[in-house]
Design a protein around this motif. Structure first.
Motif, PDB file in Angstrom:
ATOM      1  N   GLU A 122       0.817  -1.205   0.000  1.00 20.74           N
ATOM      2  CA  GLU A 122       0.000   0.000   0.000  1.00 20.74           C
ATOM      3  C   GLU A 122       0.855   1.261   0.000  1.00 20.74           C
ATOM      4  O   GLU A 122       0.441   2.282  -0.512  1.00 20.74           O
ATOM      5  CB  GLU A 122      -0.982   0.002   1.161  1.00 20.74           C
ATOM      6  N   HIS A 123       2.077   1.184   0.543  1.00 21.83           N
ATOM      7  CA  HIS A 123       2.960   2.338   0.509  1.00 21.83           C
ATOM      8  C   HIS A 123       3.350   2.688  -0.928  1.00 21.83           C
ATOM      9  O   HIS A 123       3.449   3.858  -1.278  1.00 21.83           O
ATOM     10  CB  HIS A 123       4.215   2.106   1.349  1.00 21.83           C
ATOM     11  N   ALA A 124       3.554   1.670  -1.742  1.00 20.94           N
ATOM     12  CA  ALA A 124       3.882   1.908  -3.149  1.00 20.94           C
ATOM     13  C   ALA A 124       2.733   2.623  -3.849  1.00 20.94           C
ATOM     14  O   ALA A 124       2.956   3.544  -4.643  1.00 20.94           O
ATOM     15  CB  ALA A 124       4.192   0.592  -3.848  1.00 20.94           C
ATOM     16  N   HIS A 125       1.510   2.245  -3.539  1.00 20.96           N
ATOM     17  CA  HIS A 125       0.354   2.901  -4.141  1.00 20.96           C
ATOM     18  C   HIS A 125       0.244   4.347  -3.665  1.00 20.96           C
ATOM     19  O   HIS A 125      -0.099   5.238  -4.442  1.00 20.96           O
ATOM     20  CB  HIS A 125      -0.939   2.141  -3.815  1.00 20.96           C
ATOM     21  N   LEU A 126       0.550   4.576  -2.402  1.00 21.26           N
ATOM     22  CA  LEU A 126       0.514   5.935  -1.857  1.00 21.26           C
ATOM     23  C   LEU A 126       1.533   6.825  -2.566  1.00 21.26           C
ATOM     24  O   LEU A 126       1.209   7.934  -2.990  1.00 21.26           O
ATOM     25  CB  LEU A 126       0.804   5.912  -0.350  1.00 21.26           C
ATOM     26  N   ARG A 127       2.729   6.333  -2.727  1.00 19.64           N
ATOM     27  CA  ARG A 127       3.786   7.128  -3.372  1.00 19.64           C
ATOM     28  C   ARG A 127       3.469   7.389  -4.836  1.00 19.64           C
ATOM     29  O   ARG A 127       3.701   8.475  -5.337  1.00 19.64           O
ATOM     30  CB  ARG A 127       5.120   6.431  -3.174  1.00 19.64           C
ATOM     31  N   ARG A 128       2.927   6.393  -5.485  1.00 18.54           N
ATOM     32  CA  ARG A 128       2.520   6.582  -6.881  1.00 18.54           C
ATOM     33  C   ARG A 128       1.391   7.610  -6.953  1.00 18.54           C
ATOM     34  O   ARG A 128       1.373   8.479  -7.818  1.00 18.54           O
ATOM     35  CB  ARG A 128       2.084   5.252  -7.482  1.00 18.54           C
ATOM     36  N   ASP A 180       6.257   4.366 -13.950  1.00 18.23           N
ATOM     37  CA  ASP A 180       7.382   4.408 -14.886  1.00 18.23           C
ATOM     38  C   ASP A 180       8.407   5.456 -14.470  1.00 18.23           C
ATOM     39  O   ASP A 180       9.615   5.229 -14.585  1.00 18.23           O
ATOM     40  CB  ASP A 180       6.895   4.695 -16.310  1.00 18.23           C
ATOM     41  N   LEU A 181       7.935   6.602 -13.980  1.00 19.35           N
ATOM     42  CA  LEU A 181       8.841   7.652 -13.530  1.00 19.35           C
ATOM     43  C   LEU A 181       9.627   7.198 -12.303  1.00 19.35           C
ATOM     44  O   LEU A 181      10.846   7.395 -12.234  1.00 19.35           O
ATOM     45  CB  LEU A 181       8.063   8.937 -13.226  1.00 19.35           C
ATOM     46  N   LEU A 182       8.964   6.570 -11.350  1.00 18.52           N
ATOM     47  CA  LEU A 182       9.673   6.033 -10.186  1.00 18.52           C
ATOM     48  C   LEU A 182      10.717   5.005 -10.608  1.00 18.52           C
ATOM     49  O   LEU A 182      11.865   5.032 -10.166  1.00 18.52           O
ATOM     50  CB  LEU A 182       8.689   5.380  -9.210  1.00 18.52           C
ATOM     51  N   ARG A 183      10.312   4.100 -11.499  1.00 21.85           N
ATOM     52  CA  ARG A 183      11.213   3.038 -11.945  1.00 21.85           C
ATOM     53  C   ARG A 183      12.410   3.587 -12.720  1.00 21.85           C
ATOM     54  O   ARG A 183      13.554   3.214 -12.460  1.00 21.85           O
ATOM     55  CB  ARG A 183      10.445   2.027 -12.811  1.00 21.85           C
ATOM     56  N   SER A 184      12.167   4.500 -13.650  1.00 18.17           N
ATOM     57  CA  SER A 184      13.274   5.021 -14.452  1.00 18.17           C
ATOM     58  C   SER A 184      14.233   5.863 -13.605  1.00 18.17           C
ATOM     59  O   SER A 184      15.448   5.800 -13.802  1.00 18.17           O
ATOM     60  CB  SER A 184      12.760   5.819 -15.646  1.00 18.17           C
ATOM     61  N   THR A 185      13.692   6.602 -12.643  1.00 16.73           N
ATOM     62  CA  THR A 185      14.556   7.369 -11.745  1.00 16.73           C
ATOM     63  C   THR A 185      15.417   6.416 -10.921  1.00 16.73           C
ATOM     64  O   THR A 185      16.621   6.640 -10.747  1.00 16.73           O
ATOM     65  CB  THR A 185      13.717   8.275 -10.822  1.00 16.73           C
ATOM     66  N   SER A 186      14.824   5.350 -10.462  1.00 17.34           N
ATOM     67  CA  SER A 186      15.553   4.335  -9.704  1.00 17.34           C
ATOM     68  C   SER A 186      16.699   3.754 -10.536  1.00 17.34           C
ATOM     69  O   SER A 186      17.830   3.627 -10.058  1.00 17.34           O
ATOM     70  CB  SER A 186      14.590   3.223  -9.280  1.00 17.34           C
ATOM     71  N   LYS A 220      17.508   1.768  -5.126  1.00 21.22           N
ATOM     72  CA  LYS A 220      16.302   0.946  -5.063  1.00 21.22           C
ATOM     73  C   LYS A 220      15.055   1.804  -5.188  1.00 21.22           C
ATOM     74  O   LYS A 220      14.988   2.907  -4.649  1.00 21.22           O
ATOM     75  CB  LYS A 220      16.249   0.171  -3.753  1.00 21.22           C
ATOM     76  N   LEU A 221      14.065   1.267  -5.883  1.00 24.46           N
ATOM     77  CA  LEU A 221      12.813   1.984  -6.098  1.00 24.46           C
ATOM     78  C   LEU A 221      12.173   2.383  -4.771  1.00 24.46           C
ATOM     79  O   LEU A 221      11.657   3.484  -4.636  1.00 24.46           O
ATOM     80  CB  LEU A 221      11.840   1.125  -6.920  1.00 24.46           C
ATOM     81  N   ALA A 236      11.088   6.180  -3.729  1.00 25.34           N
ATOM     82  CA  ALA A 236       9.729   6.502  -3.304  1.00 25.34           C
ATOM     83  C   ALA A 236       9.719   7.103  -1.903  1.00 25.34           C
ATOM     84  O   ALA A 236       9.005   8.073  -1.645  1.00 25.34           O
ATOM     85  CB  ALA A 236       8.861   5.247  -3.357  1.00 25.34           C
ATOM     86  N   ALA A 237      10.528   6.568  -0.994  1.00 28.56           N
ATOM     87  CA  ALA A 237      10.602   7.116   0.363  1.00 28.56           C
ATOM     88  C   ALA A 237      11.143   8.540   0.342  1.00 28.56           C
ATOM     89  O   ALA A 237      10.648   9.415   1.058  1.00 28.56           O
ATOM     90  CB  ALA A 237      11.462   6.222   1.243  1.00 28.56           C
ATOM     91  N   ALA A 238      12.135   8.799  -0.486  1.00 29.57           N
ATOM     92  CA  ALA A 238      12.703  10.144  -0.594  1.00 29.57           C
ATOM     93  C   ALA A 238      11.663  11.128  -1.123  1.00 29.57           C
ATOM     94  O   ALA A 238      11.605  12.277  -0.692  1.00 29.57           O
ATOM     95  CB  ALA A 238      13.932  10.125  -1.498  1.00 29.57           C
ATOM     96  N   LEU A 239      10.838  10.672  -2.041  1.00 28.31           N
ATOM     97  CA  LEU A 239       9.767  11.509  -2.582  1.00 28.31           C
ATOM     98  C   LEU A 239       8.827  11.955  -1.473  1.00 28.31           C
ATOM     99  O   LEU A 239       8.490  13.131  -1.360  1.00 28.31           O
ATOM    100  CB  LEU A 239       8.987  10.742  -3.657  1.00 28.31           C
ATOM    101  N   VAL A 240       8.443  11.026  -0.630  1.00 27.95           N
ATOM    102  CA  VAL A 240       7.531  11.339   0.463  1.00 27.95           C
ATOM    103  C   VAL A 240       8.232  12.223   1.497  1.00 27.95           C
ATOM    104  O   VAL A 240       7.691  13.232   1.945  1.00 27.95           O
ATOM    105  CB  VAL A 240       7.003  10.050   1.126  1.00 27.95           C
ATOM    106  N   ASP A 241       9.451  11.861   1.864  1.00 31.34           N
ATOM    107  CA  ASP A 241      10.184  12.588   2.900  1.00 31.34           C
ATOM    108  C   ASP A 241      10.489  14.027   2.505  1.00 31.34           C
ATOM    109  O   ASP A 241      10.409  14.933   3.322  1.00 31.34           O
ATOM    110  CB  ASP A 241      11.490  11.873   3.244  1.00 31.34           C
TER     111      ASP A 241
END
Length: 57
Positions: free
Chosen positions: A2-8, A24-30, A36-37, A41-46
């Motif tokens: 569910e955290h992945a869905h929240l970040r997306r 795709d944006l999360l994956r390509s940035t990773s 790691k993806l 995603a955690a950095a995006l939220v933080d």
């Protein structure tokens, strides 16, 4: 999972992306940063920041 869905969802709202484009944006940035993806995603939220797509080429 569910955290992945929240970040997306955050990317979808902040940047007006659809679900697939946000993932795709999360994956390509990773891949580009060799981080790691889940860490991206955690950095995006933080940071409350946004991820900017880079031109492919």
């Amino acid at each position: 999972m569910e955290h992945a869905h929240l970040r997306r969802g955050i990317l979808m709202a902040r940047q007006g992306l659809g679900a697939d484009a946000a993932f795709d944006l999360l994956r390509s940035t990773s891949q580009q940063l060799d981080v790691k993806l889940t860490e991206i995603a955690a950095a995006l939220v933080d940071s409350r920041g946004t991820l900017t797509p880079t031109p492919e080429g």
